[in-house]
Scaffold this active site. Structure first.
Site: not given
Length: 256
Positions: A8, A35, A146, A148, A217, A246-247
């Site tokens: 991501n 994303e 991802d 989530n 992930d 951020d990933h």
DNA sequence: ATGGTGGCGCGGCCA
């Protein structure tokens, strides 16, 4: 050896230099992005082709967006879950030399009980239905992205703090278990791993420095493919860079 | 603690 990865990137425009660097260093056969936050006509095709990768894209402005970078050409692409009429670009499937790849950006869900949470659970139900179709059609299926969802407490830096919260709630974990029950393995757990291994850390509160993360992930492999998995890991390296996503990327190797 | 950080795009949404 076939290397499949997922990342991501939180904007392909911002992260393109890091993606190019990572492709060069780790040489995945397939890198699934989430994303991307770019319409298809703004996706940096030329730069990635120059790096030796095909790019298959399903993007939109501002939000969401998925892409598959691959050394070989895709076939049989899909861009939606059957039965779910959704403008949000979260799904991209393609076949590479007999390997079926699904790249997912599962809805975040915002907060338990919210409209976005209901959308997430509905989306996951449609995903489960479709993955059974994919499994019936292909022996070697890899589902990455991802999700989530942190599958278990050991995938959460502070399970009590996160108990029942979005990304960790029982209905979300139950949906993920339903996916695994179709006949998928979480490749990360096929191998010994360091404790406190995560793939996402909030930008806020120095979460990465404090390793306050979640493993959301995932690289899931169908049973026959999982038997050929030789390694699975998180590469936290890119999270340490200036202006990171951020990933972190997650990577699995297969004897194919 | 309803903050905090980042991306998009230029106000407010989303994560």
């Amino acid at each position: 050896m076939t290397r499949i990865a997922s990342w991501n990137v939180n904007s392909i425009k911002v992260r393109l230099p890091q993606v190019l660097e990572w492709l060069e260093a780790d040489s995945p056969d397939v890198l699934c992005l989430q994303e991307t936050k770019a319409p298809d006509d703004r996706f940096p095709m030329r730069e990635l082709e120059a790096a030796g990768y095909h790019a298959t894209v399903s993007g939109q402005k501002t939000y969401n967006g998925v892409a598959i970078l691959s050394k070989t050409e895709p076939s049989d692409e899909i861009r939606d879950l059957p039965g779910l009429d959704d403008p949000q670009r979260r799904v991209l499937g393609a076949t590479f030399d007999g390997l079926r790849v699904l790249d997912l950006y599962v809805p975040n869900g915002q907060a338990v009980g919210s409209d976005k949470y209901a959308y997430k659970l509905d989306w996951l139900e449609h995903l489960i239905d479709h993955l059974s179709v994919e499994l019936a059609a292909h022996e070697h299926v890899v589902v990455v992205g991802d999700f989530n969802i942190a599958p278990e407490d050991r995938d959460v830096h502070d399970p009590e703090e996160w108990r029942g919260e979005v990304l960790c709630s029982e209905p979300e974990r139950s949906a993920l278990q339903s996916i695994l029950a179709l006949g998928f393995e979480d490749t990360f757990r096929l191998f010994d791993q360091p404790e406190q291994s995560f793939s996402w850390w909030d930008y806020r509160m120095n979460s990465f420095k404090r390793n306050r993360g979640l493993r959301i992930d995932l690289v899931l492999a169908s049973s026959a493919l999982a038997r050929r998995c030789t390694a699975s890991r998180v590469d936290a390296g890119p999270r340490r860079l200036e202006r990171p996503s951020d990933h972190a990327p997650v990577v699995a190797d297969f004897n194919l």
